[in-house]
Design a protein around this motif. Structure first.
Motif, mmCIF file in Angstrom:
data_model
loop_
_atom_site.group_PDB
_atom_site.id
_atom_site.type_symbol
_atom_site.label_atom_id
_atom_site.label_comp_id
_atom_site.label_asym_id
_atom_site.label_seq_id
_atom_site.Cartn_x
_atom_site.Cartn_y
_atom_site.Cartn_z
ATOM 1 N N LEU B 60 49.506 45.721 27.710
ATOM 2 C CA LEU B 60 48.854 44.842 28.680
ATOM 3 C C LEU B 60 49.326 43.399 28.513
ATOM 4 C CD1 LEU B 60 45.185 46.235 28.629
ATOM 5 C CD2 LEU B 60 46.934 46.583 30.357
ATOM 6 N N SER B 61 50.494 43.235 27.901
ATOM 7 C CA SER B 61 51.060 41.877 27.788
ATOM 8 C C SER B 61 51.698 41.509 29.115
ATOM 9 C CB SER B 61 52.124 41.829 26.683
ATOM 10 O OG SER B 61 51.545 42.208 25.467
ATOM 11 N N PRO B 62 51.656 40.245 29.504
ATOM 12 C CA PRO B 62 52.058 39.855 30.861
ATOM 13 C C PRO B 62 53.541 39.553 31.012
ATOM 14 C CG PRO B 62 51.190 37.946 29.747
ATOM 15 C CD PRO B 62 51.136 39.071 28.740
ATOM 16 N N TYR B 63 54.429 40.432 30.562
ATOM 17 C CA TYR B 63 55.858 40.124 30.637
ATOM 18 C C TYR B 63 56.517 40.692 31.882
ATOM 19 C CZ TYR B 63 55.333 38.408 25.913
ATOM 20 O OH TYR B 63 54.925 37.706 24.822
ATOM 21 N N THR B 64 56.201 41.908 32.216
ATOM 22 C CA THR B 64 56.864 42.509 33.376
ATOM 23 C C THR B 64 55.900 42.567 34.556
ATOM 24 O OG1 THR B 64 56.210 44.780 32.897
ATOM 25 C CG2 THR B 64 58.229 43.973 31.842
ATOM 26 N N LEU B 65 56.487 42.733 35.727
ATOM 27 C CA LEU B 65 55.695 42.809 36.952
ATOM 28 C C LEU B 65 54.682 43.951 36.870
ATOM 29 C CD1 LEU B 65 55.513 41.711 39.887
ATOM 30 C CD2 LEU B 65 57.079 43.515 40.532
ATOM 31 N N GLU B 66 55.149 45.094 36.336
ATOM 32 C CA GLU B 66 54.258 46.262 36.249
ATOM 33 C C GLU B 66 53.048 45.965 35.372
ATOM 34 O OE1 GLU B 66 57.488 46.325 35.697
ATOM 35 O OE2 GLU B 66 58.439 47.944 36.778
ATOM 36 N N GLU B 67 53.280 45.308 34.233
ATOM 37 C CA GLU B 67 52.183 45.016 33.308
ATOM 38 C C GLU B 67 51.165 44.072 33.948
ATOM 39 O OE1 GLU B 67 54.564 43.622 30.120
ATOM 40 O OE2 GLU B 67 54.723 45.590 29.173
ATOM 41 N N VAL B 68 51.666 43.096 34.685
ATOM 42 C CA VAL B 68 50.756 42.130 35.308
ATOM 43 C C VAL B 68 49.941 42.811 36.413
ATOM 44 C CG1 VAL B 68 50.619 39.964 36.582
ATOM 45 C CG2 VAL B 68 52.245 40.198 34.729
ATOM 46 N N ALA B 70 49.100 46.016 36.686
ATOM 47 C CA ALA B 70 48.107 46.920 36.089
ATOM 48 C C ALA B 70 46.980 46.126 35.441
ATOM 49 C CB ALA B 70 48.788 47.828 35.056
ATOM 50 N N ARG B 71 47.361 45.093 34.724
ATOM 51 C CA ARG B 71 46.351 44.300 34.025
ATOM 52 C C ARG B 71 45.395 43.624 34.998
ATOM 53 N NH1 ARG B 71 47.602 39.718 29.554
ATOM 54 N NH2 ARG B 71 47.311 38.177 31.202
ATOM 55 N N ASN B 72 45.955 43.034 36.027
ATOM 56 C CA ASN B 72 45.123 42.356 37.029
ATOM 57 C C ASN B 72 44.127 43.317 37.649
ATOM 58 O OD1 ASN B 72 46.329 39.931 36.602
ATOM 59 N ND2 ASN B 72 47.539 39.922 38.488
ATOM 60 N N TYR B 73 44.580 44.538 37.913
ATOM 61 C CA TYR B 73 43.673 45.526 38.497
ATOM 62 C C TYR B 73 42.530 45.837 37.533
ATOM 63 C CZ TYR B 73 41.800 49.790 40.458
ATOM 64 O OH TYR B 73 40.937 50.733 40.978
ATOM 65 N N ILE B 75 41.307 44.117 35.034
ATOM 66 C CA ILE B 75 40.401 43.006 34.721
ATOM 67 C C ILE B 75 39.621 42.561 35.956
ATOM 68 C CG2 ILE B 75 40.261 40.612 33.924
ATOM 69 C CD1 ILE B 75 42.957 41.088 32.558
ATOM 70 N N ASN B 76 40.315 42.407 37.055
ATOM 71 C CA ASN B 76 39.698 41.804 38.238
ATOM 72 C C ASN B 76 38.979 42.818 39.114
ATOM 73 O OD1 ASN B 76 40.812 39.372 37.388
ATOM 74 N ND2 ASN B 76 42.684 39.695 38.581
ATOM 75 N N GLU B 77 39.505 43.998 39.232
ATOM 76 C CA GLU B 77 38.896 44.964 40.159
ATOM 77 C C GLU B 77 37.959 45.939 39.447
ATOM 78 O OE1 GLU B 77 41.181 46.279 43.536
ATOM 79 O OE2 GLU B 77 42.822 44.934 43.005
ATOM 80 N N ASN B 78 37.886 45.813 38.122
ATOM 81 C CA ASN B 78 36.881 46.566 37.340
ATOM 82 C C ASN B 78 36.659 48.008 37.781
ATOM 83 O OD1 ASN B 78 35.690 45.109 35.195
ATOM 84 N ND2 ASN B 78 34.930 43.650 36.718
ATOM 85 N N PRO B 79 37.607 48.889 37.530
ATOM 86 C CA PRO B 79 37.369 50.301 37.870
ATOM 87 C C PRO B 79 36.188 50.824 37.048
ATOM 88 C CG PRO B 79 39.296 50.086 36.455
ATOM 89 C CD PRO B 79 38.884 48.693 36.803
ATOM 90 N N ASP B 80 35.572 51.883 37.538
ATOM 91 C CA ASP B 80 34.409 52.432 36.839
ATOM 92 C C ASP B 80 34.810 53.116 35.544
ATOM 93 O OD1 ASP B 80 33.476 53.154 40.130
ATOM 94 O OD2 ASP B 80 32.400 51.738 38.831
ATOM 95 N N ALA B 81 36.013 53.658 35.500
ATOM 96 C CA ALA B 81 36.472 54.327 34.275
ATOM 97 C C ALA B 81 37.993 54.266 34.212
ATOM 98 C CB ALA B 81 36.020 55.774 34.240
ATOM 99 N N VAL B 82 38.500 54.399 33.002
ATOM 100 C CA VAL B 82 39.947 54.441 32.781
ATOM 101 C C VAL B 82 40.307 55.825 32.252
ATOM 102 C CG1 VAL B 82 41.817 53.566 31.329
ATOM 103 C CG2 VAL B 82 40.183 51.976 32.347
ATOM 104 N N LEU B 83 41.260 56.467 32.903
ATOM 105 C CA LEU B 83 41.784 57.739 32.410
ATOM 106 C C LEU B 83 43.172 57.428 31.863
ATOM 107 C CD1 LEU B 83 41.444 60.752 32.047
ATOM 108 C CD2 LEU B 83 42.052 61.095 34.432
ATOM 109 N N ASN B 84 43.248 57.370 30.532
ATOM 110 C CA ASN B 84 44.497 56.966 29.883
ATOM 111 C C ASN B 84 45.323 58.208 29.593
ATOM 112 O OD1 ASN B 84 45.331 55.853 26.522
ATOM 113 N ND2 ASN B 84 46.498 55.580 28.413
ATOM 114 N N ILE B 85 46.467 58.324 30.299
ATOM 115 C CA ILE B 85 47.348 59.473 30.086
ATOM 116 C C ILE B 85 48.318 59.148 28.958
ATOM 117 C CG2 ILE B 85 49.193 60.879 31.088
ATOM 118 C CD1 ILE B 85 46.534 59.456 33.255
ATOM 119 N N VAL B 86 48.320 60.029 27.991
ATOM 120 C CA VAL B 86 49.135 59.829 26.792
ATOM 121 C C VAL B 86 50.107 61.002 26.684
ATOM 122 C CG1 VAL B 86 48.882 60.119 24.300
ATOM 123 C CG2 VAL B 86 47.566 58.373 25.473
#
Lengths: 47, 781
Positions: B60-68, B70-73, B75-86
């Motif tokens: 979640l570091s802000p270096y690439t466009l993709e990271e920014v 995803a991070r913005n979503y 933090i700002n849009e507060n989804p109800d849950a995160v499904l982290n695919i590993v």
């Protein structure tokens, strides 16, 4: 009469093509219509 | 509605999972950057559950466009849950993101994907223990096979309903936790408790974007800075590295207890394959062989057979359904033989006759006419009629589309000019393009397979080694790989290149790689001029790569683009057999897109070309022209005015010039225009007479390398954000295309013994290019 009918069909096809292109442009795509498009055309700059 | 965000590393299977959960069709590729923007859908089994597929990210570091994004979503849009695919085959690397997501305070479920591959490798993951260590539910899934995915969503929904607040179980070392506590107290006390941790860690890392977002007072920043500095001094490292190292130490402690590898230290199947495929000596020859095979099957064998059938039958005179009556007709046609030629010559008082081959237009040697031959010919004429045997009289005859339409137009007594528009314009033009659908489908099938199995990702890695020697980076090749499908997203993918100079240079050269739209044109030149040779199509890609490398070398030696190549790190996904569904879906999506384009942009272009090529001035004034009067058309006049520019390239005729210009609207238009100007069904035959191998290759090279279509030019303008740079890019492409075409044609002619003033220019161009390639780089340290 036959000419008019055929002309009407051709005009309808052309109009449909133009409407399709305009709709695609308005929906936010790049308008490329490319067959190999990965559909990531609607990227927007963040800042 | 419950909103669940899918978050995970690239190639962890997020988009596959998203497709399986929502039923949407998304393109699944095997290199980062394919889906940069988030995608949304609803869960198939419960419409009250919304799923958002975020871009693949490593942190979640802000270096690439993709990271920014995803991070913005998150933090700002507060989804109800995160499904982290590993990715279960790569747990250690994937858990780095997990440790950061756990700090967000959002209800989280970890879905360990590719469990089928883990089981196959004989490895074991103790998911119960992993869940205890991570402090959240862990579910085993296989997104590809669809196992466990409902359970993963059910766990996420449960976590939302129970209002679970995720608390990260990971504690950093003493001084770090001390600093984090101070930051929370000084800056974040107004924030909900569960959210404070993540912000505090980011502030500890001196994350600029978080500092700006929170609008922290300067005095407060200085206050927390003292704590951070104290920690850096104690641990003798910078803040960001401290956090990264401690996360990996924590992950290693988890992995030790939860993950049992069967073959420790042994090479996996992927590693064994990569030892050959990415070998420094074998990699390029293997790549060349693979691409040759793909084009051989697509363009020479299966694809050509299907395209020939389509052009000769469906868009030709017609065909016998399932071959019923075909052999009887062929026998009759063979018996009829040269009857028409013999009787025609005999009536004209000739003593010999000749035959002309329909495909090659080759004229035979004169054949002497005897009385027996004339008698037999008359008998054949009596038996089969003046025109010879009619294929419709044998078996089940299905007329071709042009024949059917012509019949229909004659039946309604349609005016000649409108009949011409429909048959010689629309059917000839669009039909010429649609005739390539079979070849395109076969090609798309193979490319989808190569992308899905993981091989295409290796190509960027292979080429990085070569590129680096010339001051370029393999990172510049990623947009070009994307550009193989379409130049527009390829140009947009250049945003991942941090260096401004490298980004501009990559934007300028990305479209040198043939995109999907150029494939019909390559197939046309290959088939009509080079007899269907597979090497022509394969060479188009290597010409593109060669042009990119040469451009890179030349441009890097200029002040505008000089500088060291950017470092290049990319993840090579494990090889796996792609699913039939994914491959066929990809093939169909691209094929359907191609057909739709033929029915819109190309249809409109063919009408334009028809009008301007079938209307012009003759002795009788302005009006519609016959097929043999096209040289008097408006288009011929316009084309001829500039065709001389291309004479040194060997194709200074108005038809080829006009085709190249219509290619700026869409590259497929080159085929459509050729179809109209070179006579529909006879296009290949007429083209083979208008071009020789050298001029054909020159024509191919020019249109491969010159300015792309208008949509791609628009993308260049947006990404360059400068009219001056856009003009420079387009000019560079056109000049490069012209120079290469000139060298190939003129020096090729010289090799075959034809010397002229053009040879001098060709040689001068070659000397210029060689000088630009090998001159000293005064900007390289």
């Amino acid at each position: 009469m036959g000419t008019l009918i055929v002309l009407a069909v051709v005009v309808a096809i052309v109009a449909a093509a133009i409407v399709s292109i305009i709709r695609k442009k308005k929906s936010g795509g790049c308008g490329c219509g490319c067959s190999g498009c990965t559909k990531s055309c609607s990227q927007r700059k963040l800042d | 509605m419950i909103r669940i965000a899918l978050v995970g590393n690239p190639n962890s299977g997020k988009t596959t999972l998203f497709n399986a959960l929502t039923g949407s069709n998304q393109f699944v590729g095997n290199w980062p950057g394919v889906t940069v923007e988030k995608k949304e859908g609803t869960y198939r089994s419960d419409k009250n559950v919304g799923i958002t597929d975020l871009p693949g990210i490593y942190s979640l570091s802000p270096y690439t466009l993709e990271e920014v994004v995803a991070r913005n979503y998150l933090i700002n849009e507060n989804p109800d849950a995160v499904l982290n695919i590993v990715d279960g085959t790569n747990l250690e690397r994937n858990l780095y993101l997990t440790t950061q997501l756990a700090e967000l305070g959002l209800p989280m479920v970890v879905a360990v994907n590719m469990m089928d591959v883990v089981a196959k490798q004989g490895d074991k993951i103790d998911t119960k223990r992993l869940a205890a260590e991570l402090g959240c539910p862990v579910v085993e899934i296989s997104a590809l096979k669809g196992t466990g995915i409902e359970k993963a969503v059910a766990e996420a929904v449960q976590a939302v309903k129970k209002k679970v607040k995720m608390v990260s179980p990971h504690s950093f070392s003493g001084c770090v936790e001390h600093a984090i506590a101070h930051i929370e107290e000084a800056v974040l006390h107004d924030m909900p408790d569960e959210k404070q941790r993540w912000y505090a860690v980011k502030l500890f890392e001196r994350d600029k974007k978080v500092q700006e977002a929170l609008k922290i007072d300067k005095s407060v920043l200085e206050h927390i800075e003292s704590d951070i500095k104290a920690c850096e001094k104690e641990l003798d490292d910078d803040a960001e590295s401290i956090i990264t190292n401690e996360r990996y130490t924590y992950i290693a402690s988890i992995i030790g207890g939860c993950y049992k590898k069967k073959n420790v230290g042994k090479l996996s199947t992927t590693d064994k394959i990569d030892r050959v495929v990415t070998n420094r000596w074998l990699a390029l020859p293997i790549f060349a062989l693979v691409m040759w095979l793909v084009y051989y099957v697509a363009m020479v064998t299966i694809g050509t057979a299907a395209t020939d059938w389509t052009n000769d039958n469906l868009f030709g005179d017609g065909y016998h359904l399932f071959g019923i009556g075909g052999s009887a007709y062929e026998a009759a046609a063979e018996e009829y033989g040269d009857t028409a030629e013999i009787l025609g010559a005999a009536e004209a008082g000739e003593k010999t006759y000749v035959t002309i081959d329909d495909e090659t237009m080759e004229v035979s040697d004169p054949i002497e006419i005897t009385d027996d031959m004339v008698a037999e010919a008359k008998a054949m004429e009596e038996k089969y009629g003046e025109e010879g045997p009619d294929p419709a009289d044998y078996g089940v005859w299905v007329p071709g589309i042009p024949a059917l339409i012509e019949k229909g137009l004659d039946a309604v007594e349609c005016a000649d000019w409108l009949k011409g528009l429909v048959l010689d314009g629309i059917v000839a033009g669009v039909g010429a393009v649609l005739g390539f659908v079979p070849q395109m489908l076969v090609l798309f099938l193979f490319l989808a397979f190569l992308e899905s199995c993981g091989y295409m990702a290796r190509i960027a890695f292979i080429l990085d080694r070569i590129f680096r020697r010339f001051g370029l980076s393999g990172k510049s090749f990623i947009p070009m790989l994307v550009g193989v499908g379409c130049g527009v997203p390829g140009i947009m993918a250049c945003r991942t290149i941090e260096s401004e100079r490298d980004r501009r240079m990559t934007i300028m050269t990305t479209t040198f790689i043939p995109c999907g739209a150029k494939v019909p044109f390559i197939a046309l030149v290959s088939g009509a001029i080079f007899g269907g040779s597979a090497w022509v199509a394969t060479s188009a890609y290597f010409i593109g790569i060669g042009a990119i490398i040469c451009s890179g070398i030349i441009l890097k030696k200029t002040k505008m683009f000089s500088g060291d190549p950017a470092p290049f790190v990319m993840e090579l996904p494990a090889y796996h057999w792609p699913t039939v569904g994914n491959v066929l879906r990809s093939m169909w999506e691209r094929g359907w897109s191609f057909i739709k384009k033929a029915g819109t942009i190309i249809l409109l272009s063919t009408i334009f070309v028809w009008f301007f090529s079938f209307f012009g001035w003759t002795e009788g004034g302005f009006g519609m022209l016959e097929e043999d009067q096209l040289d008097s058309s408006i288009l011929a006049k316009l084309g001829s005015a500039i065709a001389w520019i291309f004479a040194p390239l060997g194709w200074g005729n108005w038809q080829a010039t006009v085709a190249s210009i219509t290619g700026l609207v869409a590259k497929e238009n080159i085929v459509g225009t050729m179809g109209i100007l070179y006579g529909g069904e006879e296009t290949w035959t007429n083209m083979s007479q208008a071009f020789n191998h050298l001029s054909g290759m020159s024509f191919l090279i020019f249109n491969l390398l010159c300015a792309p279509c208008f949509a791609a030019m628009g993308a260049i303008k947006r990404e360059m954000n400068s009219g001056k740079w856009t003009a420079f890019a387009i000019t560079y492409q056109c000049v490069a295309a012209y120079i290469v075409g000139l060298i190939v044609y003129q020096l090729g002619m010289a090799f075959t013994g034809s010397f002229g003033i053009g040879t001098v220019f060709g040689a001068a161009a070659l000397v210029f290019v060689v000088y630009m390639l090998f001159r000293k780089d005064k900007y390289r340290i």
